[in-house]
Scaffold this active site. Structure first.
Site, mmCIF file in Angstrom:
data_model
loop_
_atom_site.group_PDB
_atom_site.id
_atom_site.type_symbol
_atom_site.label_atom_id
_atom_site.label_comp_id
_atom_site.label_asym_id
_atom_site.label_seq_id
_atom_site.Cartn_x
_atom_site.Cartn_y
_atom_site.Cartn_z
ATOM 1 N N GLU A 78 0.849 -1.201 0.000
ATOM 2 C CA GLU A 78 0.000 0.000 0.000
ATOM 3 C C GLU A 78 0.873 1.235 0.000
ATOM 4 O O GLU A 78 1.819 1.321 0.788
ATOM 5 C CB GLU A 78 -0.868 0.092 1.279
ATOM 6 C CG GLU A 78 -1.908 -0.977 1.442
ATOM 7 C CD GLU A 78 -2.694 -0.832 2.754
ATOM 8 O OE1 GLU A 78 -2.778 0.279 3.308
ATOM 9 O OE2 GLU A 78 -3.219 -1.861 3.214
ATOM 10 N N GLU A 97 -14.036 4.953 0.278
ATOM 11 C CA GLU A 97 -14.858 3.944 0.961
ATOM 12 C C GLU A 97 -15.563 4.589 2.150
ATOM 13 O O GLU A 97 -14.926 4.946 3.136
ATOM 14 C CB GLU A 97 -13.965 2.776 1.410
ATOM 15 C CG GLU A 97 -13.365 2.005 0.246
ATOM 16 C CD GLU A 97 -12.299 1.008 0.706
ATOM 17 O OE1 GLU A 97 -12.659 0.007 1.339
ATOM 18 O OE2 GLU A 97 -11.103 1.261 0.452
ATOM 19 N N GLU A 104 -9.245 8.616 6.051
ATOM 20 C CA GLU A 104 -9.392 7.188 5.716
ATOM 21 C C GLU A 104 -10.443 6.947 4.632
ATOM 22 O O GLU A 104 -10.355 5.977 3.882
ATOM 23 C CB GLU A 104 -9.749 6.377 6.972
ATOM 24 C CG GLU A 104 -8.628 6.271 7.992
ATOM 25 C CD GLU A 104 -7.434 5.447 7.506
ATOM 26 O OE1 GLU A 104 -7.629 4.609 6.616
ATOM 27 O OE2 GLU A 104 -6.325 5.677 8.015
ATOM 28 N N LYS A 144 -15.385 3.396 6.056
ATOM 29 C CA LYS A 144 -14.163 3.509 6.857
ATOM 30 C C LYS A 144 -14.323 4.685 7.817
ATOM 31 O O LYS A 144 -15.260 5.483 7.694
ATOM 32 C CB LYS A 144 -12.954 3.705 5.930
ATOM 33 C CG LYS A 144 -12.760 2.524 4.973
ATOM 34 C CD LYS A 144 -11.401 2.550 4.331
ATOM 35 C CE LYS A 144 -10.366 1.964 5.277
ATOM 36 N NZ LYS A 144 -9.046 1.849 4.647
#
Ligand SMILES: *[C@@H]1O[C@H](CO)[C@@H](O)[C@H](O)[C@H]1NC(C)=O
Ligand SMILES: *[C@@H]1O[C@H](CO)[C@@H](O)[C@H](O)[C@H]1NC(C)=O
Length: 331
Positions: free
Chosen positions: A253, A305, A313, A308
């Site tokens: 990542e 997303e 985040e 999250k």
């Protein structure tokens, strides 16, 4: 990276994700497009490797015969059983691997994500070994590893002083020994963003973004013009101290959020960081400590997303859930 042979290196690097870059495909959103639509998007953007965090059957089915490889994660919650119960590892492989291969090309299996430092760390080495045994028993040849967080590193500056925190050494040492013995890579999540965001006084933004025009950090004979290389080299130095001088690092990542933290997490910074890091790793120059050794790298993440934690985040995506680009990226 390492002593392992050039044959090994060529096999795992050149064979896969054509250019050695991929993307993380997280599923923590209630508004994400269906997997087959996502796979078409990936192919249209020339993204040839995805990493998923759990063996989602719908995603795995959609990946079949897609030409896109997958880095397949186990749930962290499964690590203890994977480590303690070989039959559970066999069951995991029978459920999550055997039905999908060879139509799905699995690049690596990651036993957990970011659990070294923490209560599950003790199970990582055993989980990796039991999964490896179970895969071998089914004649499936896929390297097994784990994805470590940069927080496991205590000292990282200068890069040559890189060392794991004392609390991480006990768990990482047997993992490294096993990966070395099998010539499997270690996966590592490397975020110059978080390093910069935690110390904007002492770290230059251009160094974090990878836009500095010359060396910013001098470490003995080694010169660093970007923080990504410095962090990867701190990891190499740390791995050398726990028996892994020959270990290859795959960056599982890296990314930069486009919102959620003032004028640091903004679209222009995210766009510059992600495009720079892709260009850098695709140029295959390696890092100062491992010149010429390409760093396979997976960008985080494909989508914003919304399930999250609020803030940065939720804002690492290159795409909104409606598949509109947050910013343009060249893969
Ligand atoms: C794995 O391969 C070996 C050797 O070719 C063979 O004897 C065995 O039956 C295979 N096992 C499975 C589960 O396919
Ligand atoms: C997609 O979502 C983004 C963020 O919510 C929005 O700004 C954009 O207008 C949407 N695009 C389309 C085509 O609906």
């Amino acid at each position: 990276m390492p002593i392992f042979t050039h044959f090994f290196f060529n096999f795992y690097f050149l064979d896969a994700g054509a250019q050695g870059v991929g993307i993380n495909y997280g599923l923590l959103g209630n508004n994400l497009p269906p997997p087959d639509t996502v796979i078409r998007l990936l192919n249209s953007k020339n993204i040839k490797t995805v990493r998923i965090f759990e063996p989602d059957p719908n995603v795995l089915r959609a990946l079949g015969n897609s030409g896109i490889e997958v880095v397949l994660g186990t749930l962290n919650e499964d690590l203890q059983q994977l480590a303690e119960n070989p039959a559970f590892a066999t069951q995991w492989v029978n459920t999550n691997v055997i039905p999908y291969v060879p139509a799905v090309k699995i690049r690596y299996i990651s036993a957990g994500n970011e659990v070294i430092l923490g209560p599950l760390a003790q199970f990582v080495a055993g989980a990796i070994q039991n999964l490896d045994i179970a895969l071998k028993a089914s004649n499936v040849s896929v390297p097994v590893s784990t994805a470590i967080q940069f927080d496991a590193i205590g000292q990282s500056f200068p890069p040559s002083s890189g060392a794991f925190k004392n609390d991480a050494v006990g768990a990482i040492t047997p993992v490294v020994a096993f990966l070395v013995s099998k010539q499997y890579p270690i996966l590592a999540n490397v975020y110059p963003y978080f390093a910069y965001a935690s110390d904007t006084v002492n770290i230059r933004l251009d160094y974090a973004l990878g836009t500095a025009s010359g060396p910013v950090v001098t470490d003995g004979p080694l010169l660093y013009s970007n923080l990504f290389d410095a962090m990867v080299d701190a990891l190499y130095a740390a791995l050398e101290k726990v028996g892994g001088p020959a270990l290859r690092i795959v960056v599982s990542e890296t990314g930069w959020p486009s919102a959620g933290n003032g004028d640091v997490a903004v679209v222009p910074n995210a766009q510059v960081y992600v495009n720079n890091v892709l260009a850098h790793v695709k140029s295959a120059v390696g890092t100062p400590r491992r010149p010429g050794i390409p760093i396979e790298t997976h960008i985080f993440a494909l989508f914003n997303e919304n399930l999250k934690p609020a803030g940065v985040e939720q804002n690492f995506g290159l795409y909104y859930p409606n598949m509109t680009e947050v910013y343009a990226v060249t893969f």
